[in-house]
Every structure is written in C-alpha cells, then in structure tokens.
Design a protein around this motif. Structure first.
Motif, mmCIF file in Angstrom:
data_model
loop_
_atom_site.group_PDB
_atom_site.id
_atom_site.type_symbol
_atom_site.label_atom_id
_atom_site.label_comp_id
_atom_site.label_asym_id
_atom_site.label_seq_id
_atom_site.Cartn_x
_atom_site.Cartn_y
_atom_site.Cartn_z
ATOM 1 N N ILE A 135 78.983 6.060 27.666
ATOM 2 C CA ILE A 135 80.249 6.476 27.041
ATOM 3 C C ILE A 135 81.227 6.949 28.113
ATOM 4 N N GLY A 136 80.719 7.686 29.100
ATOM 5 C CA GLY A 136 81.582 8.122 30.185
ATOM 6 C C GLY A 136 82.181 6.959 30.956
ATOM 7 N N MET A 137 81.406 5.932 31.218
ATOM 8 C CA MET A 137 81.915 4.760 31.939
ATOM 9 C C MET A 137 82.929 3.987 31.089
ATOM 10 N N VAL A 138 82.684 3.925 29.779
ATOM 11 C CA VAL A 138 83.652 3.269 28.889
ATOM 12 C C VAL A 138 84.965 4.022 28.883
ATOM 13 N N LEU A 139 84.897 5.371 28.850
ATOM 14 C CA LEU A 139 86.119 6.177 28.882
ATOM 15 C C LEU A 139 86.889 5.959 30.188
ATOM 16 N N LEU A 140 86.162 5.884 31.305
ATOM 17 C CA LEU A 140 86.826 5.621 32.595
ATOM 18 C C LEU A 140 87.505 4.258 32.592
ATOM 19 N N HIS A 141 86.843 3.258 32.014
ATOM 20 C CA HIS A 141 87.430 1.926 31.942
ATOM 21 C C HIS A 141 88.683 1.924 31.069
ATOM 22 N N SER A 183 93.936 0.950 29.598
ATOM 23 C CA SER A 183 94.677 1.041 28.335
ATOM 24 C C SER A 183 96.165 1.277 28.588
ATOM 25 N N GLU A 184 96.966 1.112 27.545
ATOM 26 C CA GLU A 184 98.412 1.281 27.637
ATOM 27 C C GLU A 184 98.866 2.583 26.982
ATOM 28 N N MET A 185 97.944 3.545 26.824
ATOM 29 C CA MET A 185 98.300 4.841 26.249
ATOM 30 C C MET A 185 99.136 5.634 27.250
ATOM 31 N N ASP A 186 99.709 6.751 26.759
ATOM 32 C CA ASP A 186 100.530 7.574 27.658
ATOM 33 C C ASP A 186 99.649 8.222 28.709
ATOM 34 N N ILE A 187 100.263 8.639 29.775
ATOM 35 C CA ILE A 187 99.532 9.107 30.950
ATOM 36 C C ILE A 187 98.695 10.346 30.664
ATOM 37 N N GLY A 188 99.157 11.221 29.734
ATOM 38 C CA GLY A 188 98.426 12.438 29.425
ATOM 39 C C GLY A 188 97.068 12.134 28.793
ATOM 40 N N LYS A 189 97.038 11.249 27.814
ATOM 41 C CA LYS A 189 95.776 10.879 27.162
ATOM 42 C C LYS A 189 94.846 10.172 28.126
ATOM 43 N N ARG A 190 95.409 9.382 29.014
ATOM 44 C CA ARG A 190 94.574 8.669 29.983
ATOM 45 C C ARG A 190 93.921 9.637 30.970
ATOM 46 N N LYS A 191 94.647 10.708 31.334
ATOM 47 C CA LYS A 191 94.067 11.716 32.231
ATOM 48 C C LYS A 191 92.896 12.440 31.551
ATOM 49 N N ILE A 192 93.104 12.773 30.254
ATOM 50 C CA ILE A 192 92.037 13.441 29.514
ATOM 51 C C ILE A 192 90.799 12.555 29.421
ATOM 52 N N MET A 193 91.027 11.259 29.135
ATOM 53 C CA MET A 193 89.904 10.319 29.059
ATOM 54 C C MET A 193 89.202 10.200 30.403
#
Length: 328
Positions: free
Chosen positions: A274-280, A285-295
C-alpha cells in the motif's frame, strides 16, 4: 557314576527347569499385556494412560510392541489450544489405523494427560505439551523417536509418515467428511453468478484492470506469506509455554512457522505494498500538490516502518543475520 557327576547333572536339570519356568512366565505376562492392549484398542483408538499403566505396559519388560504416546494437557484450566488441535489430528490418525488393514498388535496409540499422569512427565523430564514420543519394542527411545512438532506440524498425514518411519506400519489417513469447503465454494460461485446475472447488461467491470490487479495482488500476498506451507504442514496457530504462559506468534527457527506468523507477515507485506502504491500515485496522479505530499509522506512511512518490522522478523528466524533498520 560318581556322586559329583550326579550332583552336577542335578544342578543342570534344575537350572534348565527354572529357565523354562521363567520363560513360560515371561511369555504368559507378554501375552496378557498384548491382550490387554488389544482389548483397550478395540474399544478406543487412543488408550488413556496414567502413571501406573505407563510403568506396567510401556516401561516394564517384556514388550514386543511399539507404543506411540501423545503427552498433552487437555484440561480447560491448562489453556492449551494447541493441545486440543493436535489431539484432533492424533485421533484421526489412530482411528485410521484402527479401522483399516494396518490394524496390528505391533503398535498401539496412547495418550498421557498432565493432570492424569504428572508423574510420567516428571519421570521423562518433560515440561511442554503436546509432545509425541515413540517407545520402540526393544530398547529405549532415541532422538528420532521424539516427533519434531515445531518443524513438521501436527497434521495426521505428517504423523502417519513419522509412525511409518519408526515402526514400518503404514497408515492411510482417512478423514471424516468435511462439507464446509464445498459449501463455501458453492456459496461463492452463487454470489458471483448472482452478481453477474444482476449486471448482465453491464459487464464492463470484468474488463477493469484495477479489479484484476487487486485480485492478483491478494493472491500473491497470500502465497508469499506462507499459507500454502500451512496447508501442507498443518502447524499450530501459536505456541504457549506451559511453564510461563507466554504465547509465541513467531517461530524461532527458519525451518518452521506458526499460522499467526503468516497472518502477521501478510499484513506487513500488504502495508508495504500500500505504501508503494501511494508513492506511485503521489508521483503520477493529477491531484493538487498538497494531497500528493500527504500521500508521499504516508507511503514513505508505511514502507519504512513495516519493512523494518519484516526485517526484524527475518533476523529473529535467521540467527546471525547482521542487518536491521529502525527495529532490531
């Protein structure tokens, strides 16, 4: 004939008579012991023994039969869940022997419970249960006569192979019918068929890559965690030390494992995945930068933490492995 020669002849005849009488008594005693064991075995596959029966029928000569004994602690206050599971498999083995062509007076199956034969445990310097020991027809038990429960598990099939190695009595294990598996499979197929029928006009989900990827991932995690090994060997779920009461969920050897251990490893592998999927997803992904940092932070945390735990389990089983990370 001289008096000395007559006296010597008399002594010879007397010794022969005593020897013959002793041999007859020995044969009579052996016949009684075999008849007693056969009578008990005809009523109950596993003979219940206490200290008196053990000393008379197993330890004391003469004996021309082998005895396989399960030393256990089945009373509820002992809280030995493994003992109950092992006892079920042992009963299956003994019943398979009793109701087959392998039934013979060359070997008998018995059990000594701690609360009924604590003196036997003390006599043999035993401090753990369950334990399987083969007492051969001649001589004392050797190292190979003690069953390696932690390595081979307590499945009836594994016990039968060990009995065959020690006694040359080959037992074909016959299990009572178990309809749970076919019923569950039928229920699963019915559910899948019902869903396919309800969505018969829209079966696009069958072509969904994520569905198949998730299914394949679950299968891989189950197999790599050791579930197939559990199915083949039938190990206990965990081990409880009867002296300290401490429960071990991780086996201390690289040659064996507990069922609980495979569940733990499966969860840790799933967390790393799951951690590796979140990093990928954070990277693509094309989400905003804040959500991508959290992921990204969550993914790194999962991978680092659970991989460290996996490495610590590996170190605990492979003694001498020098590497660790975060958790020793």
């Amino acid at each position: 004939m001289s008096p000395k020669l007559l006296y010597a002849l008399f002594l010879l005849l007397l010794c022969h008579a005593k020897s013959s009488d002793g041999q007859k008594k020995k044969e009579t005693l052996l016949s009684e012991k075999v008849s007693q064991m056969m009578e008990w075995a005809s009523k109950r596959s596993v003979i219940r023994m206490n200290g008196e029966k053990f000393r008379k029928l197993v330890r004391a000569p003469p004996r021309n039969y082998s005895v396989v004994i399960m030393f256990t602690a089945l009373q509820p206050q002992r809280q030995c869940a493994v003992c109950r599971q092992a006892d079920e498999e042992y009963q299956i083995l003994a019943n398979s022997w009793r109701y087959s062509s392998a039934f013979t007076n060359r070997v008998f199956f018995a059990a000594v419970d701690f609360d009924e034969g604590s003196d036997v445990f003390q006599m043999l310097n035993m401090n753990s249960a369950p334990t399987f020991i083969h007492f051969p027809s001649k001589g004392k038990p050797k190292k190979a006569d003690t069953y390696e429960l932690q390595v081979r598990g307590f499945a009836a099939e594994q016990l039968a192979r060990w009995v065959a190695d020690r006694t040359d009595v080959h037992i074909r294990v016959i299990r009572p019918p178990n309809y749970a598996g076919p019923l569950m499979l039928g229920f699963l197929l019915a559910v899948i068929g019902g869903l396919a029928y309800l969505r018969r006009n829209n079966l696009e989900f069958l072509y969904n890559k994520n569905v198949w990827a998730f299914s394949a991932l679950c299968f891989v995690l189950i197999m790599t965690s050791g579930q197939m090994w559990n199915h083949i060997r039938g190990p206990p779920y965990a081990h409880k030390n009867p002296n300290t009461g401490q429960v071990s969920y991780i086996h201390g050897s690289s040659q064996a494992q507990f069922v609980a251990e495979t569940h733990i490893v499966l969860l840790f592998n799933a967390a790393v995945t799951i951690g590796m999927v979140l990093l990928h997803e954070a990277a693509t992904s094309e989400m905003d930068i804040g959500k991508r940092k959290i992921m990204c932070i969550a993914g790194i945390g999962l991978v680092v933490l659970f991989f460290s735990w996996l490495l610590s389990i590996f170190r605990a089983k492979y003694h001498g492995y020098p590497y660790s990370f975060l958790i020793s």
